[in-house]
Design a protein around this motif. Structure first.
Motif, PDB file in Angstrom:
ATOM      1  N   GLY A 161      -3.510 -23.639   2.293  1.00  0.00           N
ATOM      2  CA  GLY A 161      -3.402 -22.193   2.109  1.00  0.00           C
ATOM      3  C   GLY A 161      -4.727 -21.543   1.802  1.00  0.00           C
ATOM      4  N   TYR A 162      -5.762 -22.377   1.533  1.00  0.00           N
ATOM      5  CA  TYR A 162      -7.114 -21.887   1.287  1.00  0.00           C
ATOM      6  C   TYR A 162      -8.091 -22.632   2.194  1.00  0.00           C
ATOM      7  CZ  TYR A 162      -5.754 -19.454  -3.036  1.00  0.00           C
ATOM      8  OH  TYR A 162      -5.188 -18.605  -3.948  1.00  0.00           O
ATOM      9  N   ILE A 174     -13.296 -20.661  -2.538  1.00  0.00           N
ATOM     10  CA  ILE A 174     -12.156 -20.844  -1.649  1.00  0.00           C
ATOM     11  C   ILE A 174     -11.540 -19.476  -1.383  1.00  0.00           C
ATOM     12  CG2 ILE A 174     -11.684 -23.213  -2.352  1.00  0.00           C
ATOM     13  CD1 ILE A 174      -9.453 -22.166  -4.157  1.00  0.00           C
ATOM     14  N   VAL A 175     -11.117 -19.257  -0.156  1.00  0.00           N
ATOM     15  CA  VAL A 175     -10.505 -17.980   0.234  1.00  0.00           C
ATOM     16  C   VAL A 175      -9.191 -18.279   0.952  1.00  0.00           C
ATOM     17  CG1 VAL A 175     -12.712 -16.784   0.411  1.00  0.00           C
ATOM     18  CG2 VAL A 175     -11.789 -17.939   2.410  1.00  0.00           C
ATOM     19  N   PRO A 179      -2.050 -18.961   8.882  1.00  0.00           N
ATOM     20  CA  PRO A 179      -0.803 -18.447   8.286  1.00  0.00           C
ATOM     21  C   PRO A 179      -0.325 -19.243   7.064  1.00  0.00           C
ATOM     22  CG  PRO A 179      -0.276 -19.816  10.150  1.00  0.00           C
ATOM     23  CD  PRO A 179      -1.785 -19.794  10.079  1.00  0.00           C
ATOM     24  N   GLU A 180      -1.064 -20.304   6.699  1.00  0.00           N
ATOM     25  CA  GLU A 180      -0.592 -21.160   5.608  1.00  0.00           C
ATOM     26  C   GLU A 180      -0.412 -20.399   4.297  1.00  0.00           C
ATOM     27  OE1 GLU A 180      -3.031 -21.835   7.599  1.00  0.00           O
ATOM     28  OE2 GLU A 180      -2.824 -23.847   8.465  1.00  0.00           O
ATOM     29  N   LEU A 210       3.752 -24.936   8.159  1.00  0.00           N
ATOM     30  CA  LEU A 210       3.000 -25.530   7.056  1.00  0.00           C
ATOM     31  C   LEU A 210       2.846 -27.026   7.286  1.00  0.00           C
ATOM     32  CD1 LEU A 210       1.774 -24.821   4.214  1.00  0.00           C
ATOM     33  CD2 LEU A 210       3.896 -25.720   3.256  1.00  0.00           C
ATOM     34  N   ARG A 211       1.620 -27.502   7.219  1.00  0.00           N
ATOM     35  CA  ARG A 211       1.359 -28.939   7.395  1.00  0.00           C
ATOM     36  C   ARG A 211       1.386 -29.617   6.032  1.00  0.00           C
ATOM     37  NH1 ARG A 211      -3.530 -29.404  11.903  1.00  0.00           N
ATOM     38  NH2 ARG A 211      -2.418 -28.374  13.618  1.00  0.00           N
TER      39      ARG A 211
END
Length: 323
Positions: A161-162, A174-175, A179-180, A210-211
């Motif tokens: 997600g980042y 981290i940003v 789409p996570e 989502l992986r």
């Protein structure tokens, strides 16, 4: 004519830090063999850490020595003893193995005559210095990570997600990554509703893109980084939360609400409520064949689950689908 195997090793960190290279080591060793009239029986090139001897090329070399064990002594040549090992305990163990194979290890830049008892002191120094360097480097790395966390920066690999980035002032940050990032927001909102099992929600998140494995998903939903907090372990073992400088994906209140849900048995009670609401006629309907009361259960179809009333003696007796 004497014979020898050439062993050259470098790690990625050493290439960046000191400019070590395999070709440079190999060239120097070949020239040494040519000058001293040594027959080169093989060259083994390693790009691996020397913290132990679980290295692909080194294992090939030892296997070769065991397979073609010769009566005459063979040598393994390398530049310095830190190319051989950076762990003094493993180094001495490996030297013992090589001795049984009638093989001698020698560093051309740090030559010692092991037939002289006093030379064992120099060998200990040559082997212990690289280990001390590794220990110091590891301590510096841990201190750097700790300092970064105290400043609110996340120094490790970015969680799902980042993504890791470097800011304009050169700081690593981290940003959010799409789409996570959006899927993780959705996951926490669904968890807060307390209507899905974690395994079921994990599959739903994967279907959305989502992986993540089931075990990683369980860690993901417990990671405070998503609400802007960075955990820091103190010297006494206590863990404190540091306010991070990164953008949170979810509010802090939502994160702790979800933790309360997944760490208690409230989910089980919710499932029972859903079951009762789906089969509200349980206790009133009876089987037309045996006059016993019907019970309810779900059956998985191609696209969704279907609710059925059926007799306890068998699903095929006195059953009926709820539309």
């Amino acid at each position: 004519m004497k014979s020898a195997y050439i062993y050259v090793r470098v790690s990625t960190d050493e290439q960046k830090r000191r400019g070590y290279s395999l070709p440079e080591q190999e060239d120097r060793l070949l020239k040494y063999c040519e000058t001293h009239n040594i027959d080169v029986k093989g060259i083994y090139r390693e790009d691996f850490s020397a913290k132990d001897f679980n290295r692909p090329e080194w294992k090939k070399l030892v296997s070769e020595l065991k397979k073609f064990r010769a009566k005459e002594e063979n040598n393994i040549l390398f530049i310095k003893w830190d190319r051989f090992s950076r762990n003094i305990q493993y180094a001495y163990e490996m030297l013992g193995i090589l001795r049984k194979l009638n093989v001698s290890a020698m560093a051309i830049d740090q030559q010692i005559d092991l037939s002289i008892p006093e030379s064992s002191v120099m060998l200990a120094i040559y082997l212990s210095v690289p280990e001390a360097e590794n220990t110091r480097r590891a301590m510096n790395t841990l201190n750097g990570i700790r300092k970064a966390k105290e400043m609110g920066r996340y120094p490790n690999k970015a969680p799902v997600g980042y993504v890791n980035m470097t800011s304009l002032d050169g700081r690593k940050i981290i940003v959010p990554k799409q789409p996570e990032g959006g899927i993780i927001r959705w996951v926490f909102r669904q968890l807060a509703k307390n209507i899905y099992k974690i395994g079921c929600l994990s599959k739903m998140a994967v279907n959305k893109g989502l992986r993540s494995t089931r075990s990683n998903f369980s860690k993901l939903i417990r990671n405070p980084v998503y609400c802007g907090l960075i955990p820091l372990k103190l010297g006494n073992g206590e863990i404190v939360m540091i306010k991070g400088i990164h953008e949170p994906l979810i509010p802090e209140a939502l994160f702790y609400e979800v933790q309360d849900i997944i760490n208690t048995k409230r989910r089980i009670r919710t499932i029972k409520v859903d079951f009762r609401s789906a089969f509200f006629l349980t206790g009133f309907l009876v089987c037309p064949l045996c006059c016993r009361r019907l019970t309810g259960s779900f059956s998985q179809g191609n696209t969704r689950k279907y609710a059925y009333y059926h007799c306890r003696r068998g699903v095929g007796q006195g059953s009926g689908q709820i539309s």
